[in-house]
Design a protein around this motif. Structure first.
Motif, PDB file in Angstrom:
ATOM      1  N   PRO A  51      -8.908  -5.457  -4.792  1.00  0.00           N
ATOM      2  CA  PRO A  51      -8.299  -3.925  -5.306  1.00  0.00           C
ATOM      3  C   PRO A  51      -7.451  -4.404  -4.583  1.00  0.00           C
ATOM      4  O   PRO A  51      -6.647  -4.743  -4.129  1.00  0.00           O
ATOM      5  CB  PRO A  51      -9.209  -3.436  -4.080  1.00  0.00           C
ATOM      6  CG  PRO A  51     -10.529  -4.348  -3.454  1.00  0.00           C
ATOM      7  CD  PRO A  51     -10.384  -5.605  -4.067  1.00  0.00           C
ATOM      8  N   PHE A  52      -6.865  -3.351  -5.639  1.00  0.00           N
ATOM      9  CA  PHE A  52      -5.135  -2.754  -4.891  1.00  0.00           C
ATOM     10  C   PHE A  52      -4.762  -1.465  -5.469  1.00  0.00           C
ATOM     11  O   PHE A  52      -5.272  -0.842  -5.775  1.00  0.00           O
ATOM     12  CB  PHE A  52      -4.359  -3.839  -6.247  1.00  0.00           C
ATOM     13  CG  PHE A  52      -2.991  -3.839  -5.787  1.00  0.00           C
ATOM     14  CD1 PHE A  52      -1.913  -3.955  -4.674  1.00  0.00           C
ATOM     15  CD2 PHE A  52      -1.151  -3.074  -6.804  1.00  0.00           C
ATOM     16  CE1 PHE A  52      -0.779  -3.528  -4.413  1.00  0.00           C
ATOM     17  CE2 PHE A  52      -0.709  -2.646  -6.850  1.00  0.00           C
ATOM     18  CZ  PHE A  52       0.355  -2.873  -5.539  1.00  0.00           C
ATOM     19  N   SER A  53      -4.161  -1.436  -4.239  1.00  0.00           N
ATOM     20  CA  SER A  53      -3.904   0.132  -3.552  1.00  0.00           C
ATOM     21  C   SER A  53      -3.376   1.237  -4.762  1.00  0.00           C
ATOM     22  O   SER A  53      -3.375   2.167  -5.411  1.00  0.00           O
ATOM     23  CB  SER A  53      -2.840   0.323  -2.729  1.00  0.00           C
ATOM     24  OG  SER A  53      -1.772  -0.454  -2.851  1.00  0.00           O
ATOM     25  N   LEU A  67      -9.518   1.911  -5.717  1.00  0.00           N
ATOM     26  CA  LEU A  67      -9.704   3.043  -4.311  1.00  0.00           C
ATOM     27  C   LEU A  67     -10.947   3.077  -3.519  1.00  0.00           C
ATOM     28  O   LEU A  67     -10.809   2.989  -2.064  1.00  0.00           O
ATOM     29  CB  LEU A  67      -9.185   4.592  -4.316  1.00  0.00           C
ATOM     30  CG  LEU A  67      -7.488   4.007  -5.741  1.00  0.00           C
ATOM     31  CD1 LEU A  67      -7.436   6.180  -5.595  1.00  0.00           C
ATOM     32  CD2 LEU A  67      -6.887   3.717  -4.502  1.00  0.00           C
ATOM     33  N   LEU A  70     -10.917  -0.206  -1.641  1.00  0.00           N
ATOM     34  CA  LEU A  70     -10.434  -0.217  -0.394  1.00  0.00           C
ATOM     35  C   LEU A  70     -10.415   0.545   0.921  1.00  0.00           C
ATOM     36  O   LEU A  70     -10.593   0.247   2.081  1.00  0.00           O
ATOM     37  CB  LEU A  70      -8.490   0.668  -0.987  1.00  0.00           C
ATOM     38  CG  LEU A  70      -7.869  -0.893  -1.708  1.00  0.00           C
ATOM     39  CD1 LEU A  70      -6.402  -0.534  -2.621  1.00  0.00           C
ATOM     40  CD2 LEU A  70      -7.938  -2.248  -1.129  1.00  0.00           C
ATOM     41  N   THR A  75     -10.414  -6.651   1.593  1.00  0.00           N
ATOM     42  CA  THR A  75      -9.395  -7.154   2.420  1.00  0.00           C
ATOM     43  C   THR A  75      -9.497  -8.943   1.527  1.00  0.00           C
ATOM     44  O   THR A  75     -10.693  -9.379   0.751  1.00  0.00           O
ATOM     45  CB  THR A  75      -9.113  -7.553   3.187  1.00  0.00           C
ATOM     46  OG1 THR A  75      -9.867  -8.953   4.255  1.00  0.00           O
ATOM     47  CG2 THR A  75      -8.513  -7.025   3.888  1.00  0.00           C
TER      48      THR A  75
ATOM     49  N   LYS B 170       5.165   7.679  -5.961  1.00  0.00           N
ATOM     50  CA  LYS B 170       4.933   6.259  -6.371  1.00  0.00           C
ATOM     51  C   LYS B 170       3.761   6.654  -7.062  1.00  0.00           C
ATOM     52  O   LYS B 170       4.010   5.788  -8.335  1.00  0.00           O
ATOM     53  CB  LYS B 170       4.765   5.681  -5.126  1.00  0.00           C
ATOM     54  CG  LYS B 170       2.725   5.665  -4.611  1.00  0.00           C
ATOM     55  CD  LYS B 170       2.589   4.447  -3.580  1.00  0.00           C
ATOM     56  CE  LYS B 170       1.250   5.552  -3.224  1.00  0.00           C
ATOM     57  NZ  LYS B 170       0.367   5.069  -3.684  1.00  0.00           N
ATOM     58  N   TYR B 294      -2.124  -7.551   3.605  1.00  0.00           N
ATOM     59  CA  TYR B 294      -2.346  -7.673   2.507  1.00  0.00           C
ATOM     60  C   TYR B 294      -1.721  -7.080   0.578  1.00  0.00           C
ATOM     61  O   TYR B 294      -2.081  -6.932   0.034  1.00  0.00           O
ATOM     62  CB  TYR B 294      -3.444  -7.365   1.785  1.00  0.00           C
ATOM     63  CG  TYR B 294      -4.661  -8.504   2.932  1.00  0.00           C
ATOM     64  CD1 TYR B 294      -5.220  -8.973   2.887  1.00  0.00           C
ATOM     65  CD2 TYR B 294      -5.214  -7.800   4.155  1.00  0.00           C
ATOM     66  CE1 TYR B 294      -5.848  -9.950   3.498  1.00  0.00           C
ATOM     67  CE2 TYR B 294      -6.751  -8.554   5.287  1.00  0.00           C
ATOM     68  CZ  TYR B 294      -6.581  -9.480   4.538  1.00  0.00           C
ATOM     69  OH  TYR B 294      -7.233 -10.607   5.692  1.00  0.00           O
ATOM     70  N   GLY B 295      -0.787  -6.842   1.287  1.00  0.00           N
ATOM     71  CA  GLY B 295       0.384  -6.188   0.314  1.00  0.00           C
ATOM     72  C   GLY B 295      -0.223  -4.816  -0.528  1.00  0.00           C
ATOM     73  O   GLY B 295      -0.018  -4.153  -1.584  1.00  0.00           O
ATOM     74  N   GLN B 296      -1.052  -3.803  -0.067  1.00  0.00           N
ATOM     75  CA  GLN B 296      -1.505  -3.029  -0.328  1.00  0.00           C
ATOM     76  C   GLN B 296      -0.253  -2.330   0.312  1.00  0.00           C
ATOM     77  O   GLN B 296       0.299  -2.052   1.114  1.00  0.00           O
ATOM     78  CB  GLN B 296      -2.656  -2.526   0.513  1.00  0.00           C
ATOM     79  CG  GLN B 296      -3.790  -3.522   0.124  1.00  0.00           C
ATOM     80  CD  GLN B 296      -4.945  -3.688  -1.786  1.00  0.00           C
ATOM     81  OE1 GLN B 296      -4.023  -2.965  -2.158  1.00  0.00           O
ATOM     82  NE2 GLN B 296      -5.607  -4.581  -1.492  1.00  0.00           N
ATOM     83  N   ILE B 297       0.320  -1.267  -1.095  1.00  0.00           N
ATOM     84  CA  ILE B 297       1.712  -0.253  -0.847  1.00  0.00           C
ATOM     85  C   ILE B 297       1.181   0.684  -0.256  1.00  0.00           C
ATOM     86  O   ILE B 297       0.554   1.663  -0.130  1.00  0.00           O
ATOM     87  CB  ILE B 297       1.348   0.291  -2.127  1.00  0.00           C
ATOM     88  CG1 ILE B 297       1.987  -0.800  -2.890  1.00  0.00           C
ATOM     89  CG2 ILE B 297       3.274   0.879  -1.858  1.00  0.00           C
ATOM     90  CD1 ILE B 297       3.205  -2.150  -2.519  1.00  0.00           C
TER      91      ILE B 297
END
Lengths: 263, 399
Positions: A51-53, A67, A70, A75, B170, B294-297
């Motif tokens: 997962p990425f924001s 989402l 997260l 992680t 963003k 962890y690179g989460q914005i």
């Protein structure tokens, strides 16, 4: 351990069914069971989303899955650990990560690649790393024996040759303009794109993704290429059934595997 | 120029083109078109005519005599981008990009907006040039900047709210990129800052460089010498790079970017990228970003919707690395005080974004000698912010 290539050599017709899930949606324990179940049903390759924001290449279905994962506090290290558990249970289905450049970059590209190999993955897809930027990632991954999958899109045109010549694992053919998500119709001339890849590089398989949800679409796309990739349709089932999603997903991928094997 | 980007738009290690394959040919086509027109005399004549006769350039370099006397140090000059048509520097870039898009045969402009100034400028250019316009704006920002939402709609643009993520700038940028992948043929993404994939940071920088081209000539005319410092606020960084650009070669001129510290750089509620971020890859570029391990914005925060962005343009990241420019944090409270100070002292109501630069000038000028001078770029006017500042001070205005 099997390779990405094995995924395309697994079936008599040389076609692969590729399934995507976001790790940690609805929980890492459920993702672990989903992977095992999909492998049991004969899914040839699994794309595991870290997962990425801000997943800019995704439609709302997969954005929401990111989402949700997260929000669980998932992680990158937790995802690696989950893969280790899957491999520990004897599941050898080929798997690649699908995530965004910053997830890998912030971890340290070399460190990420090393850990990825240790846990038993085969490669990675980074939708925000195009051909021009790939060396920074491809080299550290190659050093660990991992393949960086390249994408081609309906707008790629004359870029397809160069991308295909340097492609590793398989070429991910994006079926349509826009972001991921279920579509009623795919209007791009997939056959022509596949032909350009094969002319440039006869050895690399091509699989089609974006917009595929029905067995008919999967069979048609697999017939035109070497495989079909499904993400959003599976994520929708997961969102709908939550903790109880494993059996509905199992039933769904069974029909999709069947469709691709007879394509 | 020494600070032209290298191939594929690198400023040192920063920049690049980290975008989906679907958009690659679009940015390549944009770069080719830009290279074809940037030195084209008829293109430049048309742009100059629009800047002078439509947007009201050149903008004034105003000597702030009261502020100078009150602070008791360096002379303070204000570069009045707030006097441009639509009330901010954004129009400089938008007129350039809209003209370029037209030459490329595009009929539709899409844009992100934070405070709404870039959205208003894009809607304005689209109205002027007979183009279709779609603006994405975070739902949180639509609430903070309701007046600008209405202005855009009045100008004929469609405004779409973005509720994903934090519902701020963003997320509006992400959504505009998504829309661009969906419709490329007739659509130009009119990016509002010196960010995103190459060639945007260069194109936007070049169109905003008019600020320092004018300011350099104006200060030489007024003072007979270069300024000792140039100050501008930095979100993505377009007014700042425009303010710095023609002074980069002048080593005696300090270049100071003023970042939004929100409630402070020691809190999570900040948007001060240079002071709290780390190197990363997002929105098409390698640069500094506010992010977790962890690179989460990070969900950044500032009272200013226009500076409420977790990244910064790659050329600023490079100017930071080389030490050529400094980046200082300015809190909400300092910015609001400066907003009130400039209104009272000079009769000029600055945008809350620009007030961040004014706040630092208030600290800096008294430390300098009276024979020294500083230029503070007022990137926009503050009418849009009056209601929000009143709320910040505990008053509820009914507009």
């Amino acid at each position: 351990m099997s390779s990405i290539k094995d995924a395309f050599a697994h079936n008599d017709n040389g076609k692969a069914f590729i399934a995507f899930v976001t790790a940690g949606d609805p929980s890492l324990d459920v993702t672990e069971e989903l992977v095992i179940a999909m492998a049991e049903e004969g899914v040839d390759l699994i794309e595991l989303g870290i997962p990425f924001s801000d997943p800019t290449a995704e439609g709302t279905v997969i954005q929401d899955a990111n989402l949700r994962a997260l929000a669980q506090g998932v992680t990158t290290d937790d995802v690696f650990d989950m893969v280790e558990r899957v491999r520990g249970r004897g599941c050898s289905v080929p798997m690649v990560f699908m995530t965004y450049a910053n997830v890998v970059f912030s971890y340290g590209i070399e460190r990420f690649a090393k850990r990825e190999r240790q846990v038993g993955m085969q490669g990675i897809i980074l939708p925000d790393v195009p051909f021009e930027e790939k060396a920074e990632f491809a080299e550290p991954f190659a050093a660990e024996g991992l393949e960086l999958v390249s994408l081609i899109a309906p707008t790629s045109a004359e870029r397809i040759g160069a991308i295909a010549r340097e492609a590793q694992g398989f070429v991910y053919c994006v079926s349509s303009l826009g972001v991921t998500g279920v579509r009623n119709q795919i209007t791009t001339d997939i056959g022509a794109m596949v032909k350009l890849v094969r002319t440039a590089n006869p050895d690399v398989p091509v699989a089609v993704g974006f917009g595929i949800s029905t067995p008919e679409q999967a069979a048609r796309m697999a017939a035109l290429s070497d495989g079909a990739i499904v993400g959003s349709a599976i994520i929708k089932l997961i969102a709908q059934h939550g903790e109880g999603c494993v059996e509905p997903v199992r039933a769904y991928v069974r029909t999709m595997v069947e469709a691709v094997r007879t394509a | 120029m020494s600070n032209s980007p290298s191939s594929r738009g690198r400023f040192g290690i920063h920049g690049g083109q980290y975008i989906p394959e679907t958009l690659m040919n679009a940015v390549i086509e944009l770069e080719e078109a830009y290279n074809r027109y940037k030195d084209d005399s008829s293109f430049n004549a048309e742009l100059t005519d629009l800047l002078n006769n439509y947007a009201g350039r050149p903008s004034l370099l105003y000597f702030a005599a009261n502020m100078t006397a009150d602070l008791g140090g360096a002379k303070v000059y204000l570069k009045r981008e707030d006097l441009n048509h639509t009330g901010a520097h954004k129009i400089n870039n938008v007129l350039g990009q809209a003209l370029l898009a037209k030459r490329m045969g595009k009929t539709r402009l899409i844009a992100e907006t934070g405070a709404g100034q870039h959205g208003v400028a894009t809607a304005t250019a689209a109205a002027l040039m007979g183009m279709e316009c779609l603006v994405y704006m975070g739902v949180e920002d639509m609430e903070r900047q309701a007046l600008n939402v209405y202005r855009m709609r009045l100008l004929g643009a469609e405004v779409r709210g973005v509720s994903a993520g934090t519902g701020t700038l963003k997320d509006a940028v992400s959504e505009t990129f998504r829309e661009w992948t969906n419709r490329i043929d007739d659509t130009h993404y009119c990016l509002g800052s010196v960010m995103g994939p190459h060639p945007f940071p260069t194109i936007v920088r070049d169109f905003q460089a008019v600020i320092s081209r004018e300011a350099r000539a104006q200060i030489l005319e007024a003072e007979g010498r270069l300024p000792d410092a140039v100050l501008a606020c930095v979100g993505g960084g377009s007014n700042a790079i425009g303010s710095f650009y023609h002074f980069i070669g002048d080593e005696g001129v300090r270049l100071i970017g003023c970042e939004a510290a929100g409630r402070g750089i020691d809190t999570w509620e900040t948007a001060a990228t240079m002071n709290t971020g780390k190197l990363g890859i997002f929105h098409g570029m390698k640069s500094y970003f506010c992010q977790d391990e962890y690179g989460q914005i990070a969900p950044v925060y500032s009272i200013s919707a226009g500076l409420d962005y977790p990244g910064v343009g790659p050329e600023h990241a490079w100017l930071h690395d080389t030490g050529r420019a400094e980046y200082v944090p300015v809190t909400d409270e300092e910015a609001v005080s400066a907003f009130e100070y400039l209104s009272r002292t000079e009769g000029v109501i600055p945008a809350i974004e620009s007030a961040h630069a004014v706040a630092h000038a208030i600290k800096l000028a008294p430390t300098m000698r009276p024979d020294q001078s500083i230029i503070v770029t007022l990137s926009g006017r503050g009418d849009k912010d009056v209601a929000a500042i009143a709320r910040y001070r505990g008053e509820d205005l009914h507009e």
